[in-house]
Design an enzyme around this catalytic site. Structure first.
Site, PDB file in Angstrom:
ATOM      1  N   TYR A 121       0.872  -1.181   0.000  1.00 41.06           N
ATOM      2  CA  TYR A 121       0.000   0.000   0.000  1.00 41.06           C
ATOM      3  C   TYR A 121       0.907   1.228   0.000  1.00 41.06           C
ATOM      4  O   TYR A 121       1.693   1.416   0.937  1.00 41.06           O
ATOM      5  CB  TYR A 121      -0.860  -0.075   1.268  1.00 41.06           C
ATOM      6  N   THR A 124       2.338   7.071   1.607  1.00 30.92           N
ATOM      7  CA  THR A 124       3.308   8.016   2.188  1.00 30.92           C
ATOM      8  C   THR A 124       4.429   8.362   1.207  1.00 30.92           C
ATOM      9  O   THR A 124       4.883   7.510   0.440  1.00 30.92           O
ATOM     10  CB  THR A 124       3.930   7.379   3.443  1.00 30.92           C
ATOM     11  N   PHE A 154       8.741   4.458   3.120  1.00 31.22           N
ATOM     12  CA  PHE A 154       8.329   3.544   4.213  1.00 31.22           C
ATOM     13  C   PHE A 154       7.354   2.478   3.726  1.00 31.22           C
ATOM     14  O   PHE A 154       6.369   2.179   4.430  1.00 31.22           O
ATOM     15  CB  PHE A 154       7.593   4.293   5.327  1.00 31.22           C
ATOM     16  N   ASN A 237      -9.410   2.641   7.387  1.00 34.47           N
ATOM     17  CA  ASN A 237     -10.294   2.404   8.553  1.00 34.47           C
ATOM     18  C   ASN A 237     -10.113   0.989   9.084  1.00 34.47           C
ATOM     19  O   ASN A 237      -9.864   0.776  10.270  1.00 34.47           O
ATOM     20  CB  ASN A 237     -11.761   2.597   8.158  1.00 34.47           C
ATOM     21  N   GLY A 239      -7.688  -1.071   8.261  1.00 32.42           N
ATOM     22  CA  GLY A 239      -6.272  -1.274   8.570  1.00 32.42           C
ATOM     23  C   GLY A 239      -5.951  -0.844   9.991  1.00 32.42           C
ATOM     24  O   GLY A 239      -5.198  -1.504  10.711  1.00 32.42           O
ATOM     25  N   GLY A 338      16.070  -7.668  34.385  1.00 34.17           N
ATOM     26  CA  GLY A 338      17.120  -7.628  33.357  1.00 34.17           C
ATOM     27  C   GLY A 338      16.873  -8.612  32.230  1.00 34.17           C
ATOM     28  O   GLY A 338      17.277  -8.374  31.085  1.00 34.17           O
ATOM     29  N   GLU A 361      -0.213   3.996   9.805  1.00 29.25           N
ATOM     30  CA  GLU A 361      -1.646   3.974   9.433  1.00 29.25           C
ATOM     31  C   GLU A 361      -2.354   5.189  10.047  1.00 29.25           C
ATOM     32  O   GLU A 361      -3.522   5.115  10.460  1.00 29.25           O
ATOM     33  CB  GLU A 361      -2.305   2.650   9.846  1.00 29.25           C
TER      34      GLU A 361
HETATM   35  C1  LIG Z   1       7.881   0.703   9.668  1.00 30.55           C
HETATM   36  C2  LIG Z   1       6.928   1.578   8.907  1.00 30.55           C
HETATM   37  C3  LIG Z   1       6.111   1.027   7.944  1.00 30.55           C
HETATM   38  C4  LIG Z   1       5.242   1.835   7.200  1.00 30.55           C
HETATM   39  N1  LIG Z   1       4.490   1.284   6.195  1.00 30.55           N
HETATM   40  C5  LIG Z   1       3.796   2.088   5.349  1.00 30.55           C
HETATM   41  C6  LIG Z   1       3.162   1.545   4.185  1.00 30.55           C
HETATM   42  O1  LIG Z   1       3.182   0.330   3.951  1.00 30.55           O
HETATM   43  N2  LIG Z   1       2.532   2.404   3.344  1.00 30.55           N
HETATM   44  C7  LIG Z   1       2.487   3.755   3.563  1.00 30.55           C
HETATM   45  O2  LIG Z   1       1.895   4.467   2.741  1.00 30.55           O
HETATM   46  N3  LIG Z   1       3.085   4.299   4.665  1.00 30.55           N
HETATM   47  C8  LIG Z   1       3.747   3.503   5.551  1.00 30.55           C
HETATM   48  N4  LIG Z   1       4.377   4.046   6.652  1.00 30.55           N
HETATM   49  C9  LIG Z   1       4.349   5.483   6.836  1.00 30.55           C
HETATM   50  C10 LIG Z   1       3.539   5.962   8.037  1.00 30.55           C
HETATM   51  O3  LIG Z   1       2.172   5.799   7.774  1.00 30.55           O
HETATM   52  C11 LIG Z   1       3.959   7.417   8.315  1.00 30.55           C
HETATM   53  O4  LIG Z   1       5.265   7.373   8.860  1.00 30.55           O
HETATM   54  C12 LIG Z   1       2.999   8.124   9.234  1.00 30.55           C
HETATM   55  O5  LIG Z   1       1.769   8.353   8.609  1.00 30.55           O
HETATM   56  C13 LIG Z   1       3.559   9.478   9.717  1.00 30.55           C
HETATM   57  O6  LIG Z   1       4.037  10.249   8.664  1.00 30.55           O
HETATM   58  P1  LIG Z   1       5.503  10.908   8.779  1.00 30.55           P
HETATM   59  O7  LIG Z   1       6.451   9.835   9.164  1.00 30.55           O
HETATM   60  O8  LIG Z   1       5.764  11.652   7.526  1.00 30.55           O
HETATM   61  O9  LIG Z   1       5.413  11.911  10.014  1.00 30.55           O
HETATM   62  P2  LIG Z   1       4.912  13.437   9.960  1.00 30.55           P
HETATM   63  O10 LIG Z   1       3.615  13.527   9.251  1.00 30.55           O
HETATM   64  O11 LIG Z   1       6.024  14.285   9.465  1.00 30.55           O
HETATM   65  O12 LIG Z   1       4.668  13.732  11.507  1.00 30.55           O
HETATM   66  C14 LIG Z   1       5.734  14.015  12.439  1.00 30.55           C
HETATM   67  C15 LIG Z   1       5.095  14.172  13.817  1.00 30.55           C
HETATM   68  O13 LIG Z   1       4.196  15.293  13.824  1.00 30.55           O
HETATM   69  C16 LIG Z   1       2.906  14.871  14.218  1.00 30.55           C
HETATM   70  N5  LIG Z   1       1.904  15.625  13.472  1.00 30.55           N
HETATM   71  C17 LIG Z   1       1.836  15.803  12.132  1.00 30.55           C
HETATM   72  N6  LIG Z   1       0.794  16.590  11.814  1.00 30.55           N
HETATM   73  C18 LIG Z   1       0.183  16.897  12.967  1.00 30.55           C
HETATM   74  C19 LIG Z   1      -0.946  17.691  13.318  1.00 30.55           C
HETATM   75  N7  LIG Z   1      -1.673  18.322  12.378  1.00 30.55           N
HETATM   76  N8  LIG Z   1      -1.295  17.809  14.616  1.00 30.55           N
HETATM   77  C20 LIG Z   1      -0.571  17.177  15.577  1.00 30.55           C
HETATM   78  N9  LIG Z   1       0.511  16.408  15.307  1.00 30.55           N
HETATM   79  C21 LIG Z   1       0.885  16.288  14.034  1.00 30.55           C
HETATM   80  C22 LIG Z   1       2.834  13.394  13.904  1.00 30.55           C
HETATM   81  O14 LIG Z   1       1.864  12.746  14.701  1.00 30.55           O
HETATM   82  C23 LIG Z   1       4.257  12.963  14.240  1.00 30.55           C
HETATM   83  O15 LIG Z   1       4.369  12.751  15.611  1.00 30.55           O
HETATM   84  C24 LIG Z   1       5.189   3.233   7.449  1.00 30.55           C
HETATM   85  C25 LIG Z   1       6.003   3.789   8.465  1.00 30.55           C
HETATM   86  C26 LIG Z   1       6.860   2.990   9.175  1.00 30.55           C
HETATM   87  C27 LIG Z   1       7.748   3.615  10.240  1.00 30.55           C
END
Ligand SMILES: Cc1cc2nc3c(=O)[nH]c(=O)nc-3n(C[C@H](O)[C@H](O)[C@H](O)COP(=O)(O)OP(=O)(O)OC[C@H]3O[C@@H](n4cnc5c(N)ncnc54)[C@H](O)[C@@H]3O)c2cc1C
Length: 380
Positions: A121, A124, A154, A237, A239, A338, A361
């Site tokens: 999927y 991002t 990711f 939803n 997911g 530990g 998600e």
């Molecule tokens: C191991 C792993 C697997 C993943 N697998 C997938 C996948 O298969 N497909 C896919 O599409 N994505 C995937 N992701 C991506 C994941 O869904 C995103 O990392 C996530 O949605 C957060 O986006 P970001 O990392 O860009 O953080 P950002 O959006 O940059 O956010 C950074 C911080 O700011 C906070 N924040 C952002 N906006 C706001 C707001 N308006 N108000 C308050 N807080 C806010 C966030 O909660 C977070 O704490 C994966 C991520 C990981 C780590």
């Protein structure tokens, strides 16, 4: 839905037995070696776990969301990382079943259900995570094809998966300009970044998906042009509920092992489990998990019944279940002293696996935003 039916209990038992036989004995080793057990996933597919919510005419199991939660909680008792990949794959299969036309369902679903095709999927991007409507991957129409360019960040399963559900911009900025495309792994111009080195979820690969002028037939677009963002969010939803169930499964296993450990471990002349202070901690851990489970089941029912507030309930349930799961697993580590910190006990692996459920998600901050929005709008 206050409790599962006999049939649902049988589904849960099947998943737990599968986890005990095929996942748990290898989970620590897979984590250490970053091994993605595709053969074991295919074995799970033989039990119908490759297309849990796909309709039966296309090779799916036609189960409800509630049934699915029991499957993912049971599998995660053995390995949350493998179970969580399967949850993402099932999200893609559900999207194809729900929004695909006859030809798309025929072409992809039997292979997705049997896990001959693994799927990913791809929403991002490096510059767009929480603000997913800001994605920049472009899909320019050229005759009967789109020419797709951009980078997805990711992506779970990337490199191994055969089918990629890619959200790309076919129109104006914002959510209405996004379309959902199915891209096959051997498409010229599709490549993958190196495998990410991660804290947890090490039994499944996470890589960038790079699209460089990839030609995708228009016949591989799901739904109408511009419907991609709505399609992507509707998949999430379910997911989110499944990721919550994966947290419960991992944390329940950590709790079970903690009860055993404290019964065996003696300090100050008696087994540690006789300490009332520790018993109270165990009681709270069990209670938090049960409360989270109830909310997950309620949200699953809302999704199955297409209730108006399903989005809000799914966001609440994801936040509560993933927070509770991580806190319980972390407390289980503390109660192992530990030994909890040593890899061979398997507890620290559960903690590392469950941590990311609070991030992906939709982060738990975004879950709060969704709930707050419904409060401010005055709707439930
Ligand atoms: C191991 C792993 C697997 C993943 N697998 C997938 C996948 O298969 N497909 C896919 O599409 N994505 C995937 N992701 C991506 C994941 O869904 C995103 O990392 C996530 O949605 C957060 O986006 P970001 O990392 O860009 O953080 P950002 O959006 O940059 O956010 C950074 C911080 O700011 C906070 N924040 C952002 N906006 C706001 C707001 N308006 N108000 C308050 N807080 C806010 C966030 O909660 C977070 O704490 C994966 C991520 C990981 C780590």
């Amino acid at each position: 839905m206050s409790r599962p039916t006999d049939e649902q209990l049988a589904i849960a038992r099947t998943a737990q037995q599968f986890a005990a036989e095929y996942l748990a004995p290898h989970a620590v080793e897979w984590d250490e070696q970053q091994f993605f057990p595709v053969d074991v996933l295919r074995k799970a597919a033989q039990l119908g776990m490759g297309g849990l919510y796909v309709r039966e005419d296309a090779g799916g199991s036609g189960l409800s969301r509630m049934d699915g939660l029991l499957v993912f909680e049971g599998l995660s008792e053995g390995c949350p990382s493998v179970a969580a990949y399967l949850s993402i794959h099932n999200m893609v299969a559900w999207v194809v079943d729900t929004y695909g036309d006859h030809a798309q369902r025929d072409r992809y679903l039997p292979n997705l259900c049997s896990l001959q095709y693994l799927s990913s999927y791809c929403l991002t991007e490096p510059g767009a995570g929480s603000d997913a409507a800001a994605i920049r991957t472009s899909a320019r129409r050229d005759g009967d094809s789109y020419v797709v360019s951009g980078t997805k960040q990711f992506i779970s399963g990337a490199g191994t998966s055969d089918v990629y559900l890619v959200m790309a911009r076919t129109g104006a900025p914002g959510p209405g300009g996004i379309s959902a495309l199915l891209v096959e792994r051997d498409s010229p111009g599709l490549s993958f970044g190196p495998e990410e080195r991660k804290m947890g979820w090490r039994a499944q690969p996470t890589r960038q998906v790079v699209l460089d002028e990839v030609r995708v037939p228009v016949s591989c677009r799901l739904g109408p042009e511009g419907a991609g963002f709505r399609i992507a969010l509707s998949g999430l939803n379910g997911g989110r509920l499944n990721i919550g169930a994966c947290s419960l499964g991992g944390a329940s296993e950590a709790l079970r092992r903690t009860v055993t450990y404290l019964g065996d471990r003696t300090a100050f002349g008696h087994p540690l489990i006789e300490s009332q202070a520790l018993q109270f901690q165990l009681a709270d851990m069990a209670t938090e998990l049960e409360a989270a489970r109830s909310l997950l089941w309620r949200a699953a029912q809302a999704l199955d019944d297409d209730e108006a507030d399903a989005l809000r309930l799914c966001a609440m349930a994801k936040r509560v279940a993933t927070d509770a799961g991580f806190e319980v697993a972390n407390r289980a580590l503390q109660l192992h002293g530990g030994y909890g910190y040593l890899a061979e006990y398997g507890i620290e692996k559960i903690v590392r696996d469950l941590r990311v459920h609070q991030i992906l998600e939709g982060t738990n901050e975004i879950m709060r935003l969704i709930v707050a929005r419904t409060l401010r709008g005055g709707t439930r």
